[in-house]
Design an enzyme around this catalytic site. Structure first.
Site, PDB file in Angstrom:
ATOM      1  N   GLN A 284       0.820  -1.207   0.000  1.00 39.52           N
ATOM      2  CA  GLN A 284       0.000   0.000   0.000  1.00 39.52           C
ATOM      3  C   GLN A 284       0.857   1.261   0.000  1.00 39.52           C
ATOM      4  O   GLN A 284       0.497   2.272  -0.606  1.00 39.52           O
ATOM      5  CB  GLN A 284      -0.928   0.012   1.216  1.00 39.52           C
ATOM      6  CG  GLN A 284      -1.999  -1.044   1.152  1.00 39.52           C
ATOM      7  CD  GLN A 284      -2.797  -0.960  -0.143  1.00 39.52           C
ATOM      8  OE1 GLN A 284      -3.478   0.016  -0.397  1.00 39.52           O
ATOM      9  NE2 GLN A 284      -2.714  -1.997  -0.970  1.00 39.52           N
ATOM     10  N   HIS A 287       1.799   3.173  -3.303  1.00 39.90           N
ATOM     11  CA  HIS A 287       0.825   3.896  -4.121  1.00 39.90           C
ATOM     12  C   HIS A 287       1.223   5.357  -4.297  1.00 39.90           C
ATOM     13  O   HIS A 287       1.317   5.860  -5.413  1.00 39.90           O
ATOM     14  CB  HIS A 287      -0.569   3.814  -3.498  1.00 39.90           C
ATOM     15  CG  HIS A 287      -1.367   2.647  -3.969  1.00 39.90           C
ATOM     16  ND1 HIS A 287      -1.895   2.578  -5.233  1.00 39.90           N
ATOM     17  CD2 HIS A 287      -1.714   1.496  -3.356  1.00 39.90           C
ATOM     18  CE1 HIS A 287      -2.542   1.429  -5.374  1.00 39.90           C
ATOM     19  NE2 HIS A 287      -2.455   0.760  -4.257  1.00 39.90           N
ATOM     20  N   GLU A 352      -9.473   1.632   5.586  1.00 37.01           N
ATOM     21  CA  GLU A 352      -9.988   1.116   4.319  1.00 37.01           C
ATOM     22  C   GLU A 352      -9.794  -0.401   4.273  1.00 37.01           C
ATOM     23  O   GLU A 352     -10.713  -1.155   3.979  1.00 37.01           O
ATOM     24  CB  GLU A 352      -9.254   1.787   3.157  1.00 37.01           C
ATOM     25  CG  GLU A 352      -9.671   1.296   1.790  1.00 37.01           C
ATOM     26  CD  GLU A 352      -8.817   1.898   0.682  1.00 37.01           C
ATOM     27  OE1 GLU A 352      -9.233   1.788  -0.485  1.00 37.01           O
ATOM     28  OE2 GLU A 352      -7.735   2.460   0.965  1.00 37.01           O
ATOM     29  N   HIS A 353      -8.574  -0.849   4.527  1.00 36.30           N
ATOM     30  CA  HIS A 353      -8.259  -2.279   4.527  1.00 36.30           C
ATOM     31  C   HIS A 353      -7.762  -2.667   5.925  1.00 36.30           C
ATOM     32  O   HIS A 353      -6.887  -1.990   6.470  1.00 36.30           O
ATOM     33  CB  HIS A 353      -7.146  -2.604   3.526  1.00 36.30           C
ATOM     34  CG  HIS A 353      -7.360  -2.033   2.165  1.00 36.30           C
ATOM     35  ND1 HIS A 353      -6.588  -1.018   1.653  1.00 36.30           N
ATOM     36  CD2 HIS A 353      -8.278  -2.332   1.213  1.00 36.30           C
ATOM     37  CE1 HIS A 353      -7.003  -0.721   0.444  1.00 36.30           C
ATOM     38  NE2 HIS A 353      -8.031  -1.494   0.152  1.00 36.30           N
ATOM     39  N   ASP A 386      -7.268  -6.144  -4.178  1.00 33.87           N
ATOM     40  CA  ASP A 386      -7.047  -5.131  -5.203  1.00 33.87           C
ATOM     41  C   ASP A 386      -7.385  -5.638  -6.594  1.00 33.87           C
ATOM     42  O   ASP A 386      -7.736  -4.842  -7.480  1.00 33.87           O
ATOM     43  CB  ASP A 386      -5.583  -4.677  -5.190  1.00 33.87           C
ATOM     44  CG  ASP A 386      -5.287  -3.684  -4.079  1.00 33.87           C
ATOM     45  OD1 ASP A 386      -6.238  -3.110  -3.527  1.00 33.87           O
ATOM     46  OD2 ASP A 386      -4.099  -3.485  -3.768  1.00 33.87           O
ATOM     47  N   HIS A 445     -51.964  20.787   3.833  1.00 33.33           N
ATOM     48  CA  HIS A 445     -51.779  19.351   4.005  1.00 33.33           C
ATOM     49  C   HIS A 445     -52.974  18.760   4.753  1.00 33.33           C
ATOM     50  O   HIS A 445     -53.529  17.722   4.365  1.00 33.33           O
ATOM     51  CB  HIS A 445     -50.502  19.064   4.807  1.00 33.33           C
ATOM     52  CG  HIS A 445     -49.241  19.156   4.013  1.00 33.33           C
ATOM     53  ND1 HIS A 445     -48.799  20.313   3.428  1.00 33.33           N
ATOM     54  CD2 HIS A 445     -48.309  18.216   3.717  1.00 33.33           C
ATOM     55  CE1 HIS A 445     -47.653  20.098   2.803  1.00 33.33           C
ATOM     56  NE2 HIS A 445     -47.326  18.814   2.961  1.00 33.33           N
TER      57      HIS A 445
END
Length: 454
Positions: A284, A287, A352-353, A386, A445
């Site tokens: 990771q 990236h 996230e992971h 992934d 109404h």
């Protein structure tokens, strides 16, 4: 070999004040180089938000001409002036996609096909059906309709990400979306999308691919520009300018979310293989500079061994400099009191992971409340997620896993409520409806409800 590429935190409070502290990505100080680049392109010193707003407003006002001009300014330096692809904003021709597919190794194409098959099989199990409850009083129900047209943004940046195309397009196709449009930045030297991205588009059944990147691509899909049709929703990850564009376009077009830089968190005990733990963190970290890779472990011995492994493996990576900077700036190893504290910190961070490298990972699964995806054991590593595991890899980041979910079939449909009450039921409910309307001071109404009682 430097062994301190990734810091170790023995003090939990220090870790919570640094690497475990959530700071909004758009509130952080912008690098001078980024601001200098904006000034060079726009002719004045703008914030990223102002730069994006300028592009969006121009595309809304001038359409395709603005998209072309901003692409020339931002995406250069390739000479695209003579290209009909850029002059007329046309989609990539089918024969060019054919050529891209033919140019790839068949083994690579098989891997794309495998990923697509597993993604489709997983997402076909997600329930999205319509339903009706028929009673003597009438019918209440829900009608589910697929979105008509969806736009997918596929990042290219320092490396093309055709996997993101598959992980967005296939859930959309399973949902029944009638038209799928892709925008992806062109290669700077050729002015064309990467061949692997075009091949992924073919495998996923995408209808059109446009070689457009950045905020101008988002604006083109949101407003429609030239041959780029207006879409109902835009999905897919992107960098800072794409995410800012998404936020500013929310309400004009549907948005899947505002994904920030990728992040992974690993919980490991002293039974974990330090080489595997280090490899998962580095996967990771490579990236980009803002990626986060964090290990939580009650074992000081494992922490030290992983630190050594990270330094050793960094020397073998083509993107080692990026990974090293990411780990030094946003990564780290936190030594916890026990696994229970590690889980507590993970739930607070909402990664996230979340990867579980422990002797009994299933014992922890039931305790996890906040995560985009849980990867159970060393054989279910995040890299499989992934590419080929099955669920979409578009997952909530920046702590939004507290309330958000991974991309799914549900993101590509809309639900329509169905109300069909009989006369008796309508009259029976009119009196309480009128009372509630009176309570809110909405006399029209109330009158409409009481009209059914006469």
């Amino acid at each position: 070999m430097r062994t301190n590429m990734i810091p170790i935190y023995d003090d939990i409070f220090q870790a919570q004040d640094t690497i475990l502290r959530r700071a909004a990505w758009d509130e952080q100080a912008m690098p001078t180089a980024l601001l200098d680049g904006i000034e060079r392109i726009f002719g004045r010193r703008l914030t990223p938000e102002q730069a994006v707003a300028t592009v969006l407003a121009d595309v809304r006002a001038r359409g395709a001409a603005a998209v072309l001009e901003w692409s020339q300014r931002i995406d250069g330096p390739a000479d695209r002036g003579s290209s009909t692809l850029y002059r007329d904003l046309l989609p990539v021709p089918q024969d060019e996609i054919d050529a891209a597919v033919a140019s790839l190794d068949p083994i690579l194409l098989d891997a794309l096909a495998l990923a697509a098959q597993r993604l489709e099989a997983f997402h076909r199990r997600q329930p999205i059906g319509s339903w009706m409850d028929v009673t003597p009083g009438g019918v209440l129900g829900q009608i589910v309709r697929p979105l008509a047209r969806v736009g997918i943004y596929v990042p290219a940046g320092s490396a093309p990400l055709p996997s993101s195309l598959l992980h967005c397009a296939i859930p959309a196709r399973v949902a029944g979306v009638r038209e799928i449009v892709v925008c992806t930045p062109p290669d700077r030297s050729t002015g064309r999308p990467a061949p692997l991205t075009l091949a992924a588009a073919r495998v996923a059944g995408v209808d059109q691919v446009f070689a457009i990147g950045g905020a101008q691509a988002m604006a083109a899909m949101a407003y429609g520009a030239g041959s780029v049709p207006r879409v109902d929703k835009i999905v897919g990850p992107g960098g800072l300018f794409v995410t800012l564009a998404k936020r500013q376009l929310f309400g004009v077009v549907g948005i899947d979310g505002l994904p920030g830089p990728t992040e992974t968190m690993v919980i490991a005990d002293d039974t974990a293989d330090p080489a595997i733990a280090a490899a998962d963190l580095l996967a990771q970290a490579e990236h980009d500079l803002l990626a986060s890779a964090i290990l939580l472990t009650p074992s000081r011995r494992l922490a030290e061994r992983v630190q050594v492994e990270v330094a050793r493996q960094l020397e073998t990576l083509s993107r080692g400099e990026i990974a090293a900077a990411s780990l030094a700036g946003r990564g780290g190893i936190v030594v916890t009191a026990d696994l229970a504290q590690a889980v507590e910190l993970a739930n607070a961070y909402a990664p996230e992971h979340l990867c579980l490298l422990t002797a009994e990972p299933w014992a922890l699964v039931g305790q996890i409340e906040n995560a985009g995806g849980i990867f159970v054991g060393e054989h279910s590593f995040e890299v499989l997620g992934d590419y080929v595991a099955g669920p979409s890899h578009v997952m909530p980041t920046e702590g939004t896993a507290r309330f958000a979910s991974p991309l799914s079939v549900a993101d590509f449909v809309k639900r329509i409520s169905l109300i069909a009450l009989g006369a008796d039921e309508g009259q029976r409910l009119s009196a309480p409806a009128a009372l509630l309307a009176d309570g809110e001071g909405l006399t029209a109404h109330a009158a409409a409800a009481r009209a059914r009682l006469q």
